[in-house]
Structure formats: structure tokens, C-alpha cells
Motif scaffolding. Sequence first.
Motif, PDB file in Angstrom:
ATOM      1  N   VAL A  14      -4.772  25.819   7.436  1.00 15.88           N
ATOM      2  CA  VAL A  14      -5.360  27.159   7.483  1.00 15.88           C
ATOM      3  C   VAL A  14      -6.077  27.517   6.179  1.00 15.88           C
ATOM      4  O   VAL A  14      -6.801  28.505   6.114  1.00 15.88           O
ATOM      5  N   GLY A  15      -5.866  26.705   5.136  1.00 21.14           N
ATOM      6  CA  GLY A  15      -6.537  26.966   3.862  1.00 21.14           C
ATOM      7  C   GLY A  15      -5.602  27.319   2.731  1.00 21.14           C
ATOM      8  O   GLY A  15      -6.030  27.898   1.717  1.00 21.14           O
ATOM      9  N   LYS A  16      -4.318  26.963   2.864  1.00 19.76           N
ATOM     10  CA  LYS A  16      -3.347  27.280   1.802  1.00 19.76           C
ATOM     11  C   LYS A  16      -3.744  26.628   0.485  1.00 19.76           C
ATOM     12  O   LYS A  16      -3.601  27.225  -0.585  1.00 19.76           O
ATOM     13  N   GLY A  17      -4.227  25.381   0.556  1.00 17.48           N
ATOM     14  CA  GLY A  17      -4.559  24.649  -0.651  1.00 17.48           C
ATOM     15  C   GLY A  17      -5.658  25.307  -1.461  1.00 17.48           C
ATOM     16  O   GLY A  17      -5.558  25.426  -2.687  1.00 17.48           O
ATOM     17  N   VAL A  18      -6.699  25.743  -0.778  1.00 19.92           N
ATOM     18  CA  VAL A  18      -7.820  26.394  -1.472  1.00 19.92           C
ATOM     19  C   VAL A  18      -7.385  27.743  -2.026  1.00 19.92           C
ATOM     20  O   VAL A  18      -7.767  28.122  -3.141  1.00 19.92           O
ATOM     21  N   ILE A  19      -6.579  28.469  -1.273  1.00 18.59           N
ATOM     22  CA  ILE A  19      -6.109  29.782  -1.739  1.00 18.59           C
ATOM     23  C   ILE A  19      -5.153  29.616  -2.922  1.00 18.59           C
ATOM     24  O   ILE A  19      -5.220  30.371  -3.907  1.00 18.59           O
ATOM     25  N   ALA A  20      -4.265  28.621  -2.861  1.00 14.96           N
ATOM     26  CA  ALA A  20      -3.377  28.349  -3.992  1.00 14.96           C
ATOM     27  C   ALA A  20      -4.186  27.984  -5.231  1.00 14.96           C
ATOM     28  O   ALA A  20      -3.919  28.476  -6.342  1.00 14.96           O
ATOM     29  N   ARG A  33      -1.458  30.502 -18.783  1.00 19.13           N
ATOM     30  CA  ARG A  33      -1.276  29.061 -18.600  1.00 19.13           C
ATOM     31  C   ARG A  33      -0.624  28.841 -17.243  1.00 19.13           C
ATOM     32  O   ARG A  33       0.400  29.462 -16.935  1.00 19.13           O
ATOM     33  N   VAL A  34      -1.206  27.950 -16.453  1.00 21.08           N
ATOM     34  CA  VAL A  34      -0.782  27.791 -15.055  1.00 21.08           C
ATOM     35  C   VAL A  34      -0.506  26.327 -14.750  1.00 21.08           C
ATOM     36  O   VAL A  34      -1.189  25.427 -15.255  1.00 21.08           O
ATOM     37  N   THR A  35       0.496  26.077 -13.932  1.00 24.48           N
ATOM     38  CA  THR A  35       0.743  24.761 -13.360  1.00 24.48           C
ATOM     39  C   THR A  35       0.887  24.915 -11.853  1.00 24.48           C
ATOM     40  O   THR A  35       0.878  26.046 -11.340  1.00 24.48           O
ATOM     41  N   ALA A  36       1.007  23.803 -11.140  1.00 19.34           N
ATOM     42  CA  ALA A  36       1.055  23.875  -9.670  1.00 19.34           C
ATOM     43  C   ALA A  36       1.946  22.771  -9.118  1.00 19.34           C
ATOM     44  O   ALA A  36       2.057  21.683  -9.692  1.00 19.34           O
ATOM     45  N   ILE A  37       2.564  23.075  -7.994  1.00 13.65           N
ATOM     46  CA  ILE A  37       3.411  22.118  -7.276  1.00 13.65           C
ATOM     47  C   ILE A  37       3.017  22.147  -5.808  1.00 13.65           C
ATOM     48  O   ILE A  37       2.824  23.220  -5.238  1.00 13.65           O
ATOM     49  N   LYS A  38       2.895  20.982  -5.195  1.00 13.22           N
ATOM     50  CA  LYS A  38       2.657  20.906  -3.746  1.00 13.22           C
ATOM     51  C   LYS A  38       3.888  20.297  -3.101  1.00 13.22           C
ATOM     52  O   LYS A  38       4.359  19.233  -3.513  1.00 13.22           O
ATOM     53  N   ILE A  39       4.410  20.968  -2.094  1.00 13.94           N
ATOM     54  CA  ILE A  39       5.574  20.473  -1.356  1.00 13.94           C
ATOM     55  C   ILE A  39       5.113  19.997   0.017  1.00 13.94           C
ATOM     56  O   ILE A  39       4.510  20.753   0.778  1.00 13.94           O
ATOM     57  N   ASP A  40       5.387  18.734   0.318  1.00 13.73           N
ATOM     58  CA  ASP A  40       5.077  18.161   1.632  1.00 13.73           C
ATOM     59  C   ASP A  40       6.385  17.804   2.314  1.00 13.73           C
ATOM     60  O   ASP A  40       7.131  16.940   1.818  1.00 13.73           O
ATOM     61  N   PRO A  41       6.698  18.447   3.434  1.00 16.57           N
ATOM     62  CA  PRO A  41       8.018  18.266   4.043  1.00 16.57           C
ATOM     63  C   PRO A  41       8.212  16.963   4.818  1.00 16.57           C
ATOM     64  O   PRO A  41       9.203  16.814   5.524  1.00 16.57           O
ATOM     65  N   GLY A  72      -5.712  17.410  -5.927  1.00 14.59           N
ATOM     66  CA  GLY A  72      -7.060  17.252  -6.449  1.00 14.59           C
ATOM     67  C   GLY A  72      -7.756  18.590  -6.575  1.00 14.59           C
ATOM     68  O   GLY A  72      -8.447  18.860  -7.573  1.00 14.59           O
ATOM     69  N   ASN A  73      -7.567  19.449  -5.575  1.00 14.07           N
ATOM     70  CA  ASN A  73      -8.122  20.806  -5.652  1.00 14.07           C
ATOM     71  C   ASN A  73      -7.519  21.584  -6.812  1.00 14.07           C
ATOM     72  O   ASN A  73      -8.213  22.305  -7.533  1.00 14.07           O
ATOM     73  N   TYR A  74      -6.206  21.446  -7.001  1.00 15.35           N
ATOM     74  CA  TYR A  74      -5.551  22.159  -8.110  1.00 15.35           C
ATOM     75  C   TYR A  74      -6.185  21.751  -9.435  1.00 15.35           C
ATOM     76  O   TYR A  74      -6.496  22.601 -10.285  1.00 15.35           O
ATOM     77  N   GLU A  75      -6.343  20.442  -9.632  1.00 23.17           N
ATOM     78  CA  GLU A  75      -6.880  19.961 -10.902  1.00 23.17           C
ATOM     79  C   GLU A  75      -8.318  20.433 -11.116  1.00 23.17           C
ATOM     80  O   GLU A  75      -8.706  20.790 -12.226  1.00 23.17           O
ATOM     81  N   ARG A  76      -9.115  20.419 -10.047  1.00 27.00           N
ATOM     82  CA  ARG A  76     -10.523  20.816 -10.182  1.00 27.00           C
ATOM     83  C   ARG A  76     -10.659  22.321 -10.416  1.00 27.00           C
ATOM     84  O   ARG A  76     -11.486  22.758 -11.214  1.00 27.00           O
ATOM     85  N   PHE A  77      -9.882  23.109  -9.705  1.00 25.93           N
ATOM     86  CA  PHE A  77      -9.993  24.562  -9.816  1.00 25.93           C
ATOM     87  C   PHE A  77      -9.348  25.090 -11.097  1.00 25.93           C
ATOM     88  O   PHE A  77      -9.862  26.012 -11.726  1.00 25.93           O
ATOM     89  N   MET A  78      -8.201  24.541 -11.460  1.00 24.31           N
ATOM     90  CA  MET A  78      -7.427  25.106 -12.574  1.00 24.31           C
ATOM     91  C   MET A  78      -7.685  24.413 -13.905  1.00 24.31           C
ATOM     92  O   MET A  78      -7.172  24.851 -14.937  1.00 24.31           O
ATOM     93  N   ASP A  79      -8.429  23.311 -13.888  1.00 21.07           N
ATOM     94  CA  ASP A  79      -8.711  22.559 -15.124  1.00 21.07           C
ATOM     95  C   ASP A  79      -7.423  22.137 -15.819  1.00 21.07           C
ATOM     96  O   ASP A  79      -7.223  22.365 -17.017  1.00 21.07           O
ATOM     97  N   VAL A 150       2.327  27.908  -9.551  1.00 22.07           N
ATOM     98  CA  VAL A 150       1.899  28.156  -8.169  1.00 22.07           C
ATOM     99  C   VAL A 150       2.467  27.035  -7.301  1.00 22.07           C
ATOM    100  O   VAL A 150       2.225  25.855  -7.560  1.00 22.07           O
ATOM    101  N   ILE A 151       3.219  27.404  -6.277  1.00 22.88           N
ATOM    102  CA  ILE A 151       3.890  26.422  -5.409  1.00 22.88           C
ATOM    103  C   ILE A 151       3.365  26.575  -3.991  1.00 22.88           C
ATOM    104  O   ILE A 151       3.464  27.648  -3.394  1.00 22.88           O
ATOM    105  N   GLU A 152       2.806  25.505  -3.458  1.00 21.32           N
ATOM    106  CA  GLU A 152       2.336  25.531  -2.067  1.00 21.32           C
ATOM    107  C   GLU A 152       3.322  24.779  -1.182  1.00 21.32           C
ATOM    108  O   GLU A 152       3.598  23.597  -1.403  1.00 21.32           O
ATOM    109  N   LEU A 153       3.851  25.457  -0.178  1.00 20.82           N
ATOM    110  CA  LEU A 153       4.750  24.832   0.786  1.00 20.82           C
ATOM    111  C   LEU A 153       3.931  24.368   1.978  1.00 20.82           C
ATOM    112  O   LEU A 153       3.382  25.188   2.719  1.00 20.82           O
ATOM    113  N   GLY A 154       3.833  23.063   2.162  1.00 18.80           N
ATOM    114  CA  GLY A 154       3.016  22.513   3.243  1.00 18.80           C
ATOM    115  C   GLY A 154       3.588  22.817   4.616  1.00 18.80           C
ATOM    116  O   GLY A 154       4.751  23.187   4.780  1.00 18.80           O
TER     117      GLY A 154
END
Length: 531
Positions: A14-20, A33-41, A72-79, A150-154
Motif C-alpha cells: 500500500v506504500g508503507k515503505g515510501v511513507i516510512a 538524527r534518524v535510523t530505520a528498521i524494516k520487519i518482515d514477518p 534501499g528507499n530508507y538509505e536514499r531518502f534519509m541519507d 522509524v520502524i516499518e512492520l511488513g
Amino acid sequence: MKYILITGGVISGVGKGVIASSIGAILRACGLRVTAIKIDPYINIDAGTFSPYEHGEVFVLDDGGEVDLDLGNYERFMDIELGRDNNITTGKIYQQVIEKERRGDYLGKTVQVVPHLTNAIQDWVEKVAAQPVIDTRNPNSEPQVPDVCVIELGGTIGDIEGMPFVEAFRQFHFKVKSDNFVVVHVSLVPQTSVGGEQKTKPTQNSVKELRCLGLVPDLICCRSQQKLNDDVREKLSNFCDVDPEQVICVEDCSSIYHVPLLLEKQNVIEILTRRMKLTVNADLAKTGLQKWHQLADAVEKLQKKVTIALVGKYTKLTDSYTSVNKALEHAALKCKRKLVIRYIDAADLEQQTKKTDPDRFVQAWDELSTADGILVPGGFGTRGIPGKIDAVKFARIHKKPFLGICLGFQCAVIEYARNVMGLMDADSTEFDPTSKSPLVIEMPEHNPGNLGGTMRLGKRATIFETEASTISACLLCVLCHVLMCICLSLSTYASVFLSCLVVCLSVVPQPACLSVVHACLLVVCLSVCSA
């Protein structure tokens, strides 16, 4: 530490990755300062063994981690630069818990989903969130501990495989306290084809399910084809028990670079900072978001097109080549050209297709021959190899700007060896282990017994045994020569490929290889645009 959990409802993708990524980007613009985690169940340990048709491309991190493309989106968007631990899977969690049980760490207790699995999830999140992160805008600066994670739950709320993670975050909310934990729920607001009415019931049910599981949304990001009507926003506010300002509309955009601006326009920065009691500089935020305005405007102003034929094996799903697509897109933008990618199935270029489906064969070759440049990306297995080699041959003979990446590079070497040097049995041991003329061989450390986690990936320092190494001295010249040959005299590129193949694959440090790939992608568009 502040935590922002992104959940999804109604449908996956639905677009969670882009919104995160966008939330992380606008917080970065505020100086946080921001970091990110992606959870894939899923139960897989990592994404390395997936077919690209499952979840899109496998993104490779600097530490060699094979992860979901959202990172990859996290790295590109958040530098920022992330690591393999920033991708959590059910498989990793179970593996960790079972290893502890085997060691006797649980002192004879019955090991259960609650509390042992949920505790392991919370511990992992806290550990990774506290790790210092490298700012890729200033790579020489010292890594710093993040302010926000920022944590995205897949998946979607209600999926059985995601239940342990939802329960873990229900507990985590009380552990870290309310001011430090925000839930953003991303849901779909579909629109009927007859009448165009925007339907709120799927989102209502999704939020209801989320609340039943113990998580209360602070923001509801509504994905829709068009901007939400005011009455729809009020209805969602009423039935989902949130203020109207907490219902955020994220309608379809011409490019994803508009999404951070959409969020900022609807006061998401103010809502999040107020909710988490963060102090930010408004002027700094405005300045930080200026680059997003410039980027979005630049994309909209592109008029003149450049067409690249991408000859691959997984062309039915464009996400299979996300990183290549983005690199081409950025290169085209730099050249002020609107990128058009033609996805061509390599098998459609083969003689067998000419016999079984002549129309498809003719169409594929027409799309290839009329493109401004040709790119053959990576892949695995023997399917489609003859078609890729034919595409390389066409590029060489007709002097089309060409780039072969990974498997495409192998095909370029094989094509030249067979058709110019007369080595008709030239091959790669990946395709034919018994080849009498193996131009490409497997790395010594490669273990063909297992498929997962066996490739040489990520950043690696290459140590030369002597300071006066001939390879070290001429390496830069060789790489520049390769680039020059690709864009200026395609008829001679393969001799360079053959002469420096061992250098490129086993000696060059991985960061240099990546830089060459990015430069080559830029050269493709530069060559096309200057022609």
C-alpha cells in the motif's frame, strides 16, 4: 529514543515503505538524527534466496546484508547507511531464540511466543535503534546515535505471521512510555469505478483490528487515487476516533519525491514533534525540505525523453530492478531527460521464440533496436542467457550505448569471446561448469552447497601484500579505460573486459565497483543525450 511504528492495513504493497522513508526524510530535514528498521514477518533468515517476483529486488547493504528493497528507499531518502540488523525477520528471531534455548539460557523454562519471542523482538529493536548511524551526506563524519527510529512492520494488520510482532510492540509501548512511541497506520481508501465514491469502510475495519490488538494509531495515512474529500476525512476521523488533522491524505503522485512534501504540507512534522515532545527549528526544517521541492519540480519539468532497453529475466515486475531503475532515473534527471525504460524479456529475443511466437519476437527486437541505450542487469540461472548475449551483440555491432551489470557483464565477455575472438565454447562456469574455455569462474570462497549467505557482497577492504603492487598502481587507469571504452568506442570494450576481468571481480574493493556501476549508468544517459 523516540520510536515511530508504521503499520499497514487492507492490502500489502500500500506504500508503507515510501511513507516510512518520507517521515524519516522530513525528520532529517528538521535536524534530527534518524535510523530505520524494516520487519518482515516471513520465516526466511534474509531475502537472499527470494525470487524477485516474490518481493521485488534483494537490496544489498554495505555490510553485505541481503535485505528487503525498502531499506534501499530508507538509505536514499534519509541519507543514512544501514546494516543487516536493520532488517528483522521471523526467521532471525526464531533462530536467535532457539540458539538460546539450546545453550540453556532460559534455565529450563518452557520457551513460548510470549514472553520469549516478544522479548527477543523488543531487545533487537532497542539494540539496533541505539546503534550510531553514518550520515552519507557527510561520510567522513563520526557516526552518531539517532534521536528517532522509524520502524516499518511488513504485511497487513491481522496477518497471522505478524501477530508476535504486533504483540511485542503492544508491550513495547508501555515499556518506553507513551511520549516515546507513535503509531502511524497506512491504509487504503478505494474509489469505485462507477460514481468515483471514496469508500472508508476498509480503513475503518483495519483501524478497528489494530485497536483490538492493543495499538492505537496516532496518524492514519490514507492512500487513495485522488485527494480525500473533506466529508471523507471527517468520517474517518469520527469512526476511527482521531482528530481530523490526524487523517493524512497521500494520494497518487507523479513521483515519489512529492510524498515528503505532501506530509509536510499536512503538518505531519508539527504533529509528530508535538506528540513526541521534540524541539525542532522551523527555519531549519524549511531549508532542509528545499531540496525536495527542487527535486520534485525538476522531475515535473522534464520534457525530452531518453529510452533505455532493460533486457532481463524478471521483467514482469518492475520492482525486480528497483536500484537499477533509480540509478538510471537519477542519471537521466542529472542530464535533464525524462527516462523511459522498456522492459524486454531476454527469452523473447531468442530464436526459439521466433519459432513459437513470431509476433512477440519481432516486437521485442523492435523495442530493443529503437532504444537509445541497452542495459543488461544481474540475475541467476541459465534461462534467457542466449537472448542477453544476442542483445549484447546487437549493441556492439550497432554501437549502441551499453552497460552490463553482474550477469550482464558476463554475457558481454562471452559474446565478444565467441563472436570476435572465435572461442565458440567460451562460457561462464555459472552456466556450464564443464566449459573448456571458462572466462568467468566462481570465487574461491563461494560454497555451492548452500544458496543462502554464500556470495561475496558489500563493502570489503582489499589489502595489497606489497606497496609497489602493479595492480594497485594501474587500477584507476584500467577502470577509467573501461568507462572510456563503453561510451566512446564500443567495438573495443570487450578486450578491456577480458584483460581486467580478474581485477574487477576479485581485486577491486566493493565500493569502487559500486562507484563504477553508478558512473556507468550516468555515462549511458550522458552518451545517449549527447548523441
